[in-house]
Every structure is written in C-alpha cells, then in structure tokens.
Scaffold this motif. Structure first.
Motif, PDB file in Angstrom:
ATOM      1  N   LEU A   1       0.833  -1.203   0.000  1.00  0.00           N
ATOM      2  CA  LEU A   1       0.000   0.000   0.000  1.00  0.00           C
ATOM      3  C   LEU A   1       0.864   1.247   0.000  1.00  0.00           C
ATOM      4  CD1 LEU A   1      -2.753   1.471   0.419  1.00  0.00           C
ATOM      5  CD2 LEU A   1      -2.400   1.127   2.877  1.00  0.00           C
ATOM      6  N   SER A   2       0.497   2.218  -0.832  1.00  0.00           N
ATOM      7  CA  SER A   2       1.125   3.538  -0.757  1.00  0.00           C
ATOM      8  C   SER A   2       0.011   4.573  -0.681  1.00  0.00           C
ATOM      9  CB  SER A   2       2.028   3.788  -1.967  1.00  0.00           C
ATOM     10  OG  SER A   2       1.258   3.855  -3.144  1.00  0.00           O
ATOM     11  N   LEU A   3       0.335   5.719  -0.078  1.00  0.00           N
ATOM     12  CA  LEU A   3      -0.648   6.790   0.094  1.00  0.00           C
ATOM     13  C   LEU A   3       0.057   8.121  -0.058  1.00  0.00           C
ATOM     14  CD1 LEU A   3      -3.595   7.545   0.985  1.00  0.00           C
ATOM     15  CD2 LEU A   3      -2.685   7.672   3.313  1.00  0.00           C
TER      16      LEU A   3
ATOM     17  N   VAL B   1      -2.903   0.220  -4.220  1.00  0.00           N
ATOM     18  CA  VAL B   1      -2.690  -1.139  -3.717  1.00  0.00           C
ATOM     19  C   VAL B   1      -2.020  -1.920  -4.837  1.00  0.00           C
ATOM     20  CG1 VAL B   1      -3.780  -3.226  -2.825  1.00  0.00           C
ATOM     21  CG2 VAL B   1      -4.745  -0.982  -2.267  1.00  0.00           C
ATOM     22  N   SER B   2      -0.894  -2.537  -4.528  1.00  0.00           N
ATOM     23  CA  SER B   2      -0.144  -3.327  -5.506  1.00  0.00           C
ATOM     24  C   SER B   2      -0.121  -4.784  -5.062  1.00  0.00           C
ATOM     25  CB  SER B   2       1.296  -2.812  -5.622  1.00  0.00           C
ATOM     26  OG  SER B   2       1.307  -1.456  -6.006  1.00  0.00           O
TER      27      SER B   2
ATOM     28  N   HIS C   1      -1.966  -3.243 -10.112  1.00  0.00           N
ATOM     29  CA  HIS C   1      -2.057  -2.131  -9.168  1.00  0.00           C
ATOM     30  C   HIS C   1      -3.467  -1.557  -9.259  1.00  0.00           C
ATOM     31  CE1 HIS C   1       2.318  -2.264  -9.111  1.00  0.00           C
ATOM     32  NE2 HIS C   1       2.261  -2.269 -10.429  1.00  0.00           N
ATOM     33  N   ARG C   2      -4.026  -1.152  -8.136  1.00  0.00           N
ATOM     34  CA  ARG C   2      -5.349  -0.521  -8.133  1.00  0.00           C
ATOM     35  C   ARG C   2      -5.250   0.819  -7.439  1.00  0.00           C
ATOM     36  NH1 ARG C   2     -10.053  -3.602  -7.978  1.00  0.00           N
ATOM     37  NH2 ARG C   2      -8.897  -4.663  -9.595  1.00  0.00           N
ATOM     38  N   ALA C   3      -5.585   1.874  -8.180  1.00  0.00           N
ATOM     39  CA  ALA C   3      -5.607   3.221  -7.607  1.00  0.00           C
ATOM     40  C   ALA C   3      -6.982   3.454  -6.986  1.00  0.00           C
ATOM     41  CB  ALA C   3      -5.342   4.258  -8.687  1.00  0.00           C
ATOM     42  N   LEU C   4      -6.968   3.956  -5.759  1.00  0.00           N
ATOM     43  CA  LEU C   4      -8.199   4.255  -5.042  1.00  0.00           C
ATOM     44  C   LEU C   4      -8.164   5.730  -4.640  1.00  0.00           C
ATOM     45  CD1 LEU C   4      -8.145   1.057  -2.792  1.00  0.00           C
ATOM     46  CD2 LEU C   4      -9.589   1.429  -4.792  1.00  0.00           C
ATOM     47  N   PRO C   5      -8.701   6.610  -5.498  1.00  0.00           N
ATOM     48  CA  PRO C   5      -8.665   8.037  -5.179  1.00  0.00           C
ATOM     49  C   PRO C   5      -9.663   8.379  -4.077  1.00  0.00           C
ATOM     50  CG  PRO C   5      -9.810   7.673  -7.252  1.00  0.00           C
ATOM     51  CD  PRO C   5      -9.305   6.334  -6.784  1.00  0.00           C
TER      52      PRO C   5
END
Length: 123
Positions: free
Chosen positions: A7-9, A28-29, A68-72
C-alpha cells in the motif's frame, strides 16, 4: 507487506487552506502470486492524534498478480483548524485481517500563512 499486497498513500499537495479538498491517492499493488480482495480504511488525524474524519471504506476485488489498483479519495477541510494533519490508511483483507498501513502528512494553513508564502515566492 503481507500476502503480497503493498500500500502507498500520498496527498496531492503539502498544504491546504480551509474549505479546500485534500486529494489522496492510495495505490494497492499485488506483488504476490494470487488474486486478492480487500478493503481500504482511511482516516484523517490531527497533530494531537485525535481522529478528525473517517472516509468511506474502499473495497477492491480480484486484484491480479502484478496489478495495481488506484483508489482516489477526497476530504474537504471545511473549517478545520490550521495545523499539521496526516491521512492514515489501513489495508485489510475482506475478513478484516490487517495487511498493511501507510500515512501521508499535510498541513492546513491560515490565510495569513498562505499570503506570506505567496509573498516569499514573488521575491
């Protein structure tokens, strides 16, 4: 990293004024070998560790290996006091098991601070 998920933020800026929205990008990767489902919980925390807001839970399903899933996410600062804040994200499996966490600091500045920063940039 647990179960191959990472996870990155990050926030789109380092500082905001009242009534601006903090734009957050959670990614999320899946670095593992299996598809994964999960959910992301994000809260906004003030410098004194008080929780200012809890954002709606974001879910994802069948994240493929290597994907990878970007969650804005977005949080309106409203009339929050000037000061230091941080977004705290917690990644969990669908059964609620903790998988990982990430943080992104940011500040809410007063209009006087914003004017002073703008004057410094002009000089």
């Amino acid at each position: 990293m647990v179960d191959g998920l990472q996870l990155s933020l990050s926030a789109d800026r380092a500082s905001y004024r009242a009534n601006e929205s903090v734009q957050l990008a959670a990614v999320v990767s899946n670095l593992g070998n299996h598809h994964h489902d999960g959910q992301l919980e994000v809260r906004i925390v003030a410098a004194d560790d008080s929780v200012v807001a809890e954002l709606p839970v974001q879910s994802f399903a069948a994240l493929a290996p290597g994907a990878h899933r970007a969650l804005p996410l977005s949080w309106p600062t409203g009339l929050s006091r000037a000061g230091s804040y941080r977004a705290q994200a917690t990644l969990r499996s669908m059964d609620g098991t903790w998988v990982g966490a990430a943080e992104s600091p940011f500040a809410i500045v007063s209009s006087a601070e914003t004017s002073a920063l703008a004057a410094l940039r002009l000089n």
